[in-house]
Enzyme design. Sequence first.
Site, PDB file in Angstrom:
ATOM      1  N   ASP A   1       7.382  -6.814   8.237  1.00 49.33           N
ATOM      2  CA  ASP A   1       6.710  -7.141   6.977  1.00 49.33           C
ATOM      3  C   ASP A   1       7.732  -7.816   6.070  1.00 49.33           C
ATOM      4  OD1 ASP A   1       5.575  -7.150   4.418  1.00 49.33           O
ATOM      5  OD2 ASP A   1       4.312  -5.435   4.921  1.00 49.33           O
TER       6      ASP A   1
ATOM      7  N   GLU B   1       4.720 -10.790   9.237  1.00 42.56           N
ATOM      8  CA  GLU B   1       3.747 -10.630   8.148  1.00 42.56           C
ATOM      9  C   GLU B   1       4.261 -11.156   6.821  1.00 42.56           C
ATOM     10  OE1 GLU B   1       1.636  -6.909   7.981  1.00 42.56           O
ATOM     11  OE2 GLU B   1       1.903  -6.773   5.805  1.00 42.56           O
TER      12      GLU B   1
ATOM     13  N   GLU C   1      -2.354  -9.901   1.933  1.00 43.75           N
ATOM     14  CA  GLU C   1      -2.493  -8.721   1.061  1.00 43.75           C
ATOM     15  C   GLU C   1      -2.424  -9.099  -0.415  1.00 43.75           C
ATOM     16  OE1 GLU C   1       1.065  -6.734   2.786  1.00 43.75           O
ATOM     17  OE2 GLU C   1       1.509  -6.178   0.724  1.00 43.75           O
TER      18      GLU C   1
ATOM     19  N   ASP D   1      -6.410  -6.587   0.748  1.00 42.08           N
ATOM     20  CA  ASP D   1      -6.385  -5.207   0.236  1.00 42.08           C
ATOM     21  C   ASP D   1      -7.681  -5.058  -0.568  1.00 42.08           C
ATOM     22  OD1 ASP D   1      -3.981  -2.946  -0.829  1.00 42.08           O
ATOM     23  OD2 ASP D   1      -5.989  -2.996  -1.691  1.00 42.08           O
TER      24      ASP D   1
ATOM     25  N   HIS E   1      -5.014  -4.375   4.280  1.00 36.52           N
ATOM     26  CA  HIS E   1      -3.750  -3.787   3.848  1.00 36.52           C
ATOM     27  C   HIS E   1      -4.019  -2.378   3.312  1.00 36.52           C
ATOM     28  CE1 HIS E   1      -0.811  -3.169   0.437  1.00 36.52           C
ATOM     29  NE2 HIS E   1      -0.014  -3.287   1.479  1.00 36.52           N
TER      30      HIS E   1
ATOM     31  N   GLU F   1      -4.313   0.007   9.125  1.00 40.91           N
ATOM     32  CA  GLU F   1      -2.921   0.284   8.725  1.00 40.91           C
ATOM     33  C   GLU F   1      -2.826   1.677   8.098  1.00 40.91           C
ATOM     34  OE1 GLU F   1      -1.253  -2.138   5.523  1.00 40.91           O
ATOM     35  OE2 GLU F   1       0.731  -1.273   5.875  1.00 40.91           O
TER      36      GLU F   1
END
Length: 392
Positions: A214, A240, A268, A291, A318, A338
Site C-alpha cells: 500500500d 496499491e 480509496e 471507501d 477500502h 479488506e
Amino acid sequence: MPLPLIKAVRAYVVRGGGADYHDQGEGHWIDDHIATPMSRYPEYRQSRQSFGINVLGTLVVEIEAVDGTIGFAVTTGGEPAAYIVEKHLARFLEGRDPTEVEKIWDQMYFSTQYYGRKGLVVNAISGVDLALYDLIGKLRQEPVYALLGGKVRDELTFYATGARPDLAKELGFIGGKMPLHHGPAEGEEGLRKNLEELETMRNRVGEDFWLMFDCWMSLDLNYATKLAHKAHEYGLKWIEEALSPDDYWGYRDLKKNAPPGMLVTTGEHEATRWGFRMLLEMECCDIIQPDVGWCGGVTELIKIANLADSKGVMMIPHGSSVYSYHFVITRHNSPFAEFLMMAPKADEVVPMFHPQLIGEPVPVNGKLKLGDAPGFGVELNRDVGLHRPYPR
Ligand SMILES: C[C@H](O)[C@H](O)CC(=O)C(=O)O
Ligand SMILES: [Mg+2]
C-alpha cells in the site's frame, strides 16, 4: 406500509481511533514511518500524525424517525463535516420519508456541488447516507445486505492490512497488504529497504500467500514502475494507490507498464460515480477500492460497483468495517474484503472501529458470516464522549 418520517438529524464528533483509524497512540504500526506524499519533507516523514492525518477525528451521524427509531453511522470528517451535516444537509432529510434515498442523495450532492464534489463534503454525505440505510434497516427489521438484494455467498473472506503479513497468515487471512515505508525522497537506499522488507515477508509466508504494497499516494510514475518490476521478483500481488488520486494518466501508464500478472489498485481517496468513471474508462487499475464512508455512501457505491461490474473490474472496498461488509456480501465482483489490523503490533484481530461500535463483527480464521440483525447490525457506544458541536 409507509415508514415513519424523519424527525431529526444530529452530527457528533469523537476523538481517538474508530472511523478515524489513524488517530492512534504512539508506537502503532499505522503511524511508523509510512511513505506518504509528505515524505518529501524530512520533518514529516516519521509520523503521519505530524502532518495532521488525524486532525479531523470521527464523525457520527444519527437520524431519528418520529417513532423514536435511530439509525446511525460513523465515518471521518470530524467537526467540519458535522457543520456541513447540521447546517446544510439536514434540511434534505427532516420531515421526509426515509426511503427517498435517491432523491435525498441527489439533493445533498447537487446543493453542495459548488463547494463539494469530493473530499470532506462527500465524506459528510456518505455519513448521512449510511445512517439513512441503517435507519431503513432498523425500521424494516432487515439487515442492510437484504435491502441491497441479498447475499451472493455465505461468508466473507478477508485479506489483512498491517505491518505483519506473516502473522496475518497465521490468523487465517488470504493475504497481507503491507504499508510501504520509504518514498522516492529516500532514494535508492529507501527502495532497497522496501524490497528487503518484501523479501523478508516472502521468505516468512512462502510462495502462495498474497503480499501487496500500500503506497498511500506517495510515489511518482518512475518510482512506482521500478518498484513494481523489482517487487515482481518476490511475487507482489498488487501495488496499491501508488500515485496521487488526481493522476489518472499516471495510473493508466502504470497499469500499462506493470509486470504481467501484477495488479494495479486504487480508489480509496476517489469519490462518486464520476470519479470512478474516470478510473474505469481510462483503464487505470485492475481493482477499484472505494471507501463507502468517503465515496458517497451506499447509494453511490451501488452505481460505482455497477460501473466496475460492466467493465469486468473487481470492486474491493477500502476498510470501513460493517459498512462495506454488508455491500461486499451482495456483489459478485467483490469476491473478498479488506480487514485493517488495528492492534498496535498487527498481531491480533481487534474490531476496526473500536471503541465507537458495539457488536462489531470481526473475522475468525479470515472468514466472517454476517448475522441478521437489522441495519448494519451494530449499536453506537454512547460512552465514547460524543460531542455535538452545532446543535440546532
Ligand atoms: C496502511 C495505509 O497506509 C493506510 O493507513 C490504510 C489504507 O490505505 C488501506 O487500508 O488500504
Ligand atoms: Mg490503501
